[in-house]
Scaffold this motif. Structure first.
Motif, short mmCIF file in Angstrom:
data_model
loop_
_atom_site.label_atom_id
_atom_site.label_comp_id
_atom_site.label_asym_id
_atom_site.label_seq_id
_atom_site.Cartn_x
_atom_site.Cartn_y
_atom_site.Cartn_z
N ALA A 70 -18.93 15.01 -82.40
CA ALA A 70 -19.74 16.07 -81.82
C ALA A 70 -20.07 15.70 -80.38
O ALA A 70 -20.12 14.52 -80.01
N PHE A 71 -20.30 16.74 -79.55
CA PHE A 71 -20.61 16.54 -78.15
C PHE A 71 -21.94 17.21 -77.80
O PHE A 71 -22.24 18.32 -78.25
N ASP A 72 -22.72 16.48 -77.00
CA ASP A 72 -23.97 17.01 -76.48
C ASP A 72 -23.73 17.74 -75.17
O ASP A 72 -24.35 18.75 -74.87
N THR A 73 -22.81 17.20 -74.37
CA THR A 73 -22.35 17.82 -73.13
C THR A 73 -20.83 17.68 -73.12
O THR A 73 -20.25 16.98 -73.95
N PRO A 74 -20.14 18.31 -72.17
CA PRO A 74 -18.68 18.15 -72.13
C PRO A 74 -18.23 16.70 -72.01
O PRO A 74 -17.12 16.35 -72.43
N GLU A 75 -19.07 15.82 -71.46
CA GLU A 75 -18.71 14.42 -71.26
C GLU A 75 -19.31 13.47 -72.30
O GLU A 75 -18.74 12.41 -72.57
N HIS A 76 -20.44 13.84 -72.86
CA HIS A 76 -21.19 12.92 -73.73
C HIS A 76 -21.08 13.34 -75.19
O HIS A 76 -21.42 14.47 -75.56
N TYR A 313 -8.89 26.33 -85.11
CA TYR A 313 -8.27 27.24 -84.16
C TYR A 313 -8.68 26.88 -82.74
O TYR A 313 -9.87 26.80 -82.43
N ARG A 314 -7.67 26.66 -81.88
CA ARG A 314 -7.95 26.40 -80.47
C ARG A 314 -8.20 27.72 -79.75
O ARG A 314 -9.08 27.81 -78.87
N VAL A 322 -3.82 19.39 -89.93
CA VAL A 322 -3.52 17.96 -90.02
C VAL A 322 -3.58 17.53 -91.48
O VAL A 322 -4.18 18.21 -92.32
N GLY A 323 -2.95 16.38 -91.77
CA GLY A 323 -2.97 15.92 -93.15
C GLY A 323 -2.44 14.53 -93.35
O GLY A 323 -2.50 13.67 -92.46
N GLY A 324 -1.90 14.28 -94.54
CA GLY A 324 -1.43 12.97 -94.93
C GLY A 324 -0.24 12.50 -94.12
O GLY A 324 0.54 13.30 -93.60
N GLY A 325 -0.12 11.19 -93.98
CA GLY A 325 1.00 10.62 -93.24
C GLY A 325 0.97 10.89 -91.75
O GLY A 325 2.01 10.85 -91.09
N LYS A 355 -10.86 19.16 -84.80
CA LYS A 355 -11.94 19.97 -84.25
C LYS A 355 -11.68 20.27 -82.78
O LYS A 355 -11.28 19.39 -82.02
N PHE A 356 -11.90 21.53 -82.41
CA PHE A 356 -11.80 21.94 -81.01
C PHE A 356 -13.17 22.31 -80.48
O PHE A 356 -13.99 22.92 -81.18
N PHE A 357 -13.40 21.92 -79.23
CA PHE A 357 -14.62 22.26 -78.52
C PHE A 357 -14.20 23.09 -77.31
O PHE A 357 -14.08 22.58 -76.20
N GLY A 358 -13.92 24.37 -77.52
CA GLY A 358 -13.33 25.19 -76.48
C GLY A 358 -11.82 25.04 -76.48
O GLY A 358 -11.24 24.34 -77.31
N GLU A 359 -11.14 25.67 -75.54
CA GLU A 359 -9.68 25.70 -75.53
C GLU A 359 -9.05 24.42 -74.98
O GLU A 359 -7.89 24.14 -75.26
N LYS A 360 -9.80 23.63 -74.24
CA LYS A 360 -9.20 22.47 -73.57
C LYS A 360 -9.55 21.14 -74.21
O LYS A 360 -8.95 20.11 -73.85
N THR A 361 -10.49 21.12 -75.14
CA THR A 361 -10.93 19.86 -75.72
C THR A 361 -10.78 19.89 -77.23
O THR A 361 -11.33 20.77 -77.90
#
Length: 376
Positions: A70-76, A313-314, A322-325, A355-361
């Motif tokens: 999880a992120f509190d800010t885009p950097e932290h 979803y991005r 994602v999954g095994g192997g 997990k995606f946090f917006g389209e770029k992260t």
């Protein structure tokens, strides 16, 4: 409503951990582990794998199983996992440093399995097993342990920070609680236990209801506060939305057991995705949250039998599973079909969460300290 015991608030500084090497891999058990088993004949990755890797592995100072980020800010942000894994980033996830909770001594902390972390507006929460709930109001500089009532049904399995001392917490029995005062008091949102609901609606034809073991897993929350969960045996699933007094059980529509489920784009109105034993997937519309017999459509994915454990979803059109192997798959048509991606193909271990946090992260978390970072 549950009232937590009196607590002593002490400033607890998170300090850098020098002995990160003490943490090692903790294997996953249960239905998800069984779903990971690959067939004896290894499958050659399809030739249509992406030529350019869109994910890269991030070097971590641990080799434990990672469960949430999880992120509190885009950097932290923070990363949690087994054997007391608790890592912090200050550069958007490019590098991570171990941290500890000063109110848990080293020997005690290594015994915890931190499973969920959530932040909003500088306020953060962490839940784990054995039952533990931690809270911060200063972006993680200091943490306090929130006592849990002995009357709490089940173990805490999830937590969502809502800001302003508000949060939601779920338990292994399907209980959903809300707090408005940083955990001092909790209000039960589900008025009827799942056991009672199944006994009341058993004549409605929910397959497998009579085999309910008393616990649910894979509890996912949509942006509007709706929830879905999967019976621990994987034979049916349940949904709940704010204002409902009980969970609504649903048939899975297939003889295969459910491995994992989630909301399409984190939006209940978009429907749900479902993964099944044997590496199969299915999609259903918004009716999946209202119909006892929802209509699922088969997703085109050649998993080679490896279990698919998570999907996110991005964008509305692009999804990743994602999954095994160390398998990764991508979809460009909203999750109707998936293709193999070789970014983690040479990396040992399983991937449990994406997990995606917006389209770029975006990040994919797995065993043996494997963290994959989306690089576009």
């Amino acid at each position: 409503a549950l009232t937590a015991p009196a607590r002593t608030t002490v400033a607890r500084k998170a300090v850098a951990l020098q002995a990160a090497g003490r943490r090692d891999f903790l294997g996953t058990t249960g239905a998800a582990a069984a779903a990971l088993a690959a067939p004896l004949s290894l499958v050659t990755p399809p030739a249509n794998a992406l030529d350019v890797k869109r994910w890269s592995q991030v070097s971590l100072p641990v080799s434990t199983t990672l469960f949430d980020i999880a992120f509190d800010t885009p950097e932290h942000g923070y990363l949690v996992g087994s054997k007391g894994t608790f890592l912090e980033t200050l550069d958007g996830g490019k590098s991570w440093k171990p941290r500890v909770f000063a109110n848990l001594d080293e020997e005690e902390e290594v015994g915890y399995r931190f499973e969920k972390v959530s932040f909003k507006g500088g306020e953060g929460w962490v839940v784990g097993k054995p039952s533990v709930l931690l809270h911060t109001t200063d972006s993680g500089k200091s943490w306090e342990r929130i006592p849990l009532s002995p009357k709490l049904p089940g173990e805490p399995t999830g937590v969502t920070a809502l800001g302003g001392s508000k949060a939601e917490m779920t338990t292994s029995t399907g209980a959903i609680y809300t707090t408005l005062n940083a955990g001092r008091n909790w209000k039960a949102e589900v008025k009827e236990s799942i056991d009672a609901t199944l006994n009341r609606v058993s004549s409605s034809g929910v397959s497998g209801a009579s085999y309910y073991s008393g616990s649910v897993g894979n509890i996912k929350r949509a942006a509007d506060g709706s929830y879905l969960s999967v019976a621990s045996r994987g034979n049916f699933y349940l949904t709940w939305k704010p204002g409902d007094e009980f969970w609504l059980p649903h048939n899975r529509g297939t003889p295969r057991r459910i491995t994992a489920m989630g909301y399409v784009g984190n939006d209940a109105s978009n429907g749900v995705w479902m993964t099944l034993n044997g590496g199969q997937m299915a999609l259903a519309g918004a009716s999946a949250a209202t119909d006892v017999e929802p209509a699922f459509s088969t997703v085109g994915i050649d998993s080679g039998g490896y279990g698919i454990l998570d999907c996110d979803y991005r964008t509305p059109d692009e999804a990743w599973a994602v999954g095994g192997g160390g398998t990764m798959y991508y979809s460009k048509d909203g999750g109707k079909t998936f293709k193999f991606d070789g970014s983690a193909d040479k990396i040992p271990g399983n991937l449990y969460t994406v997990k995606f946090f917006g389209e770029k992260t975006g990040f994919a978390l797995g065993s043996d300290g494997v963290l994959m970072r989306y690089q576009g």
